[in-house]
Design a protein around this motif. Structure first.
Motif, PDB file in Angstrom:
ATOM      1  N   ARG A  73      -9.280   2.402  -9.812  1.00  0.00           N
ATOM      2  CA  ARG A  73      -8.025   1.686  -9.007  1.00  0.00           C
ATOM      3  C   ARG A  73      -8.219   1.146  -7.764  1.00  0.00           C
ATOM      4  O   ARG A  73      -9.155   1.514  -6.939  1.00  0.00           O
ATOM      5  CB  ARG A  73      -6.605   3.349  -9.239  1.00  0.00           C
ATOM      6  N   MET A 121      -9.142   7.560   2.957  1.00  0.00           N
ATOM      7  CA  MET A 121      -8.162   6.373   2.468  1.00  0.00           C
ATOM      8  C   MET A 121      -7.291   6.297   3.116  1.00  0.00           C
ATOM      9  O   MET A 121      -6.721   7.288   3.782  1.00  0.00           O
ATOM     10  CB  MET A 121      -8.683   7.001   1.061  1.00  0.00           C
ATOM     11  N   PRO A 164      -9.142   9.278  -4.160  1.00  0.00           N
ATOM     12  CA  PRO A 164      -9.020   7.749  -4.963  1.00  0.00           C
ATOM     13  C   PRO A 164      -8.830   7.872  -6.520  1.00  0.00           C
ATOM     14  O   PRO A 164      -8.921   9.586  -7.127  1.00  0.00           O
ATOM     15  CB  PRO A 164     -11.058   8.495  -4.672  1.00  0.00           C
ATOM     16  N   LYS A 165      -9.337   7.287  -7.078  1.00  0.00           N
ATOM     17  CA  LYS A 165      -9.256   6.790  -8.304  1.00  0.00           C
ATOM     18  C   LYS A 165     -10.061   6.207  -8.867  1.00  0.00           C
ATOM     19  O   LYS A 165     -10.158   4.845  -8.396  1.00  0.00           O
ATOM     20  CB  LYS A 165      -7.665   6.736  -9.177  1.00  0.00           C
ATOM     21  N   GLU A 183      -3.151   3.702  -1.483  1.00  0.00           N
ATOM     22  CA  GLU A 183      -3.304   2.592  -3.353  1.00  0.00           C
ATOM     23  C   GLU A 183      -2.242   1.275  -2.938  1.00  0.00           C
ATOM     24  O   GLU A 183      -1.472   1.210  -2.772  1.00  0.00           O
ATOM     25  CB  GLU A 183      -3.068   4.045  -4.732  1.00  0.00           C
ATOM     26  N   PHE A 191      -7.783   0.125  -3.675  1.00  0.00           N
ATOM     27  CA  PHE A 191      -7.415   1.433  -2.342  1.00  0.00           C
ATOM     28  C   PHE A 191      -7.321   0.287  -1.213  1.00  0.00           C
ATOM     29  O   PHE A 191      -8.687  -0.669  -1.293  1.00  0.00           O
ATOM     30  CB  PHE A 191      -7.766   2.495  -2.072  1.00  0.00           C
ATOM     31  N   VAL A 199       1.058  -0.964   0.069  1.00  0.00           N
ATOM     32  CA  VAL A 199      -0.219  -0.101  -0.351  1.00  0.00           C
ATOM     33  C   VAL A 199       0.654   1.605   0.403  1.00  0.00           C
ATOM     34  O   VAL A 199       1.760   1.448   0.166  1.00  0.00           O
ATOM     35  CB  VAL A 199      -0.540  -0.083   1.141  1.00  0.00           C
ATOM     36  N   ASN A 200       0.507   2.240  -0.832  1.00  0.00           N
ATOM     37  CA  ASN A 200       0.949   3.690  -0.923  1.00  0.00           C
ATOM     38  C   ASN A 200       0.764   4.540  -0.356  1.00  0.00           C
ATOM     39  O   ASN A 200      -0.168   4.720  -0.765  1.00  0.00           O
ATOM     40  CB  ASN A 200       1.858   4.281  -2.442  1.00  0.00           C
ATOM     41  N   ARG A 203     -11.758  -1.538  -4.585  1.00  0.00           N
ATOM     42  CA  ARG A 203     -11.817  -0.879  -6.157  1.00  0.00           C
ATOM     43  C   ARG A 203     -12.628   0.720  -5.403  1.00  0.00           C
ATOM     44  O   ARG A 203     -13.599   0.511  -5.314  1.00  0.00           O
ATOM     45  CB  ARG A 203     -12.491  -1.933  -7.051  1.00  0.00           C
ATOM     46  N   VAL A 230      -0.511  -1.146  -4.840  1.00  0.00           N
ATOM     47  CA  VAL A 230       0.421  -0.916  -6.370  1.00  0.00           C
ATOM     48  C   VAL A 230       1.044  -1.717  -6.135  1.00  0.00           C
ATOM     49  O   VAL A 230       2.063  -1.897  -7.075  1.00  0.00           O
ATOM     50  CB  VAL A 230       1.745   0.366  -5.830  1.00  0.00           C
ATOM     51  N   GLN A 274      -0.262   7.888  -1.522  1.00  0.00           N
ATOM     52  CA  GLN A 274      -1.327   8.520  -2.387  1.00  0.00           C
ATOM     53  C   GLN A 274      -2.776   7.906  -1.723  1.00  0.00           C
ATOM     54  O   GLN A 274      -2.902   7.113  -1.754  1.00  0.00           O
ATOM     55  CB  GLN A 274      -1.166   7.266  -3.911  1.00  0.00           C
TER      56      GLN A 274
END
Length: 225
Positions: free
Chosen positions: A168, A213, A164-165, A216, A170, A157-158, A182, A218, A161
């Motif tokens: 993607r 959050m 939210p995208k 993200e 999270f 997990v980054n 997602r 990764v 970041q």
């Protein structure tokens, strides 16, 4: 002494493992995967996302192990490598998040288990623009994200970041529980969506003010091939 090129990844993996004097179980523990995964890789010859870690563990060339190019021992330092304190291989610790419902911050509890930490070459971080100090590894706790992620898989997990995208994956603090979902933008709002096709069991959930959050996802490591 030169080592002849082996075209099959499974054969190269077995050759490197024998060179390192490791059993399948010993290598699996050091890499942080199951013995059955090592056995399957050697049998099928399929590639693996664990190539860099396995190469460092067995002290062989990652390029040779992955692609069969060059010499097995090309560029290898004969001295033992301290993975946890080597600047060329920043480590990512496995953790448990300590969360509170409605709180945006989090604490971590480091996991003292075999296969900890995860190790990657520095160029992997640089290529992707990641800060090693902002990456944490956690276990996936259920099957809501199957078939992409299975119960017991590890995800990186980054935490840098947190925006939210759409589409993607999270790690999210959902009412005091860490969930991996997602992110989906629909009807003018954000939703936490599961990849599992059984939507009656894993329905999507709307984000609200108490959802925060963590970061993200990764990278993943799995025993599933």
């Amino acid at each position: 002494m030169l080592h002849t090129m082996t075209t099959d990844f499974g054969k190269r993996l077995k050759e490197a493992r024998k060179h390192a004097g490791l059993t399948q179980q010993q290598l699996a523990k050091k890499v942080g995967i199951g013995q059955s995964t090592i056995a399957e890789l050697e049998r099928t010859g399929n590639g693996s996302s664990h190539v860099s870690t396995m190469a460092v563990t067995m002290r062989v060339s990652a390029l040779w192990l992955e692609k069969g190019a060059g010499d097995m021992l090309a560029g290898i330092n004969k001295q033992p490598i301290d993975l946890e304190n080597n600047p060329d291989y920043p480590a990512i610790k496995r953790v448990k998040f300590k969360l509170s419902a409605g709180a945006s911050g989090f604490g971590v509890e480091y996991q003292d288990d075999e296969g900890n930490p995860l190790v990657f070459r520095r160029d992997w971080y640089e290529r992707n623009g990641y800060d090693p100090d902002k990456l944490l590894a956690v276990y996936v706790a259920n099957g809501s994200m199957e078939p992409g992620l299975y119960d017991g898989d590890t995800v990186v997990v980054n935490t840098e970041q947190v925006e939210p995208k759409d589409g993607r994956v999270f790690a999210v603090n959902y009412e005091g529980e860490m969930v991996v979902k997602r992110m989906v933008r629909d009807e003018g709002r954000w939703w936490l969506s599961s990849d599992n096709p059984d939507q009656s069991r894993y329905p999507r959930k709307a984000c609200h003010d108490g959802v925060h959050m963590i970061g993200e996802v990764v990278h993943k490591q799995s025993e599933r091939i």
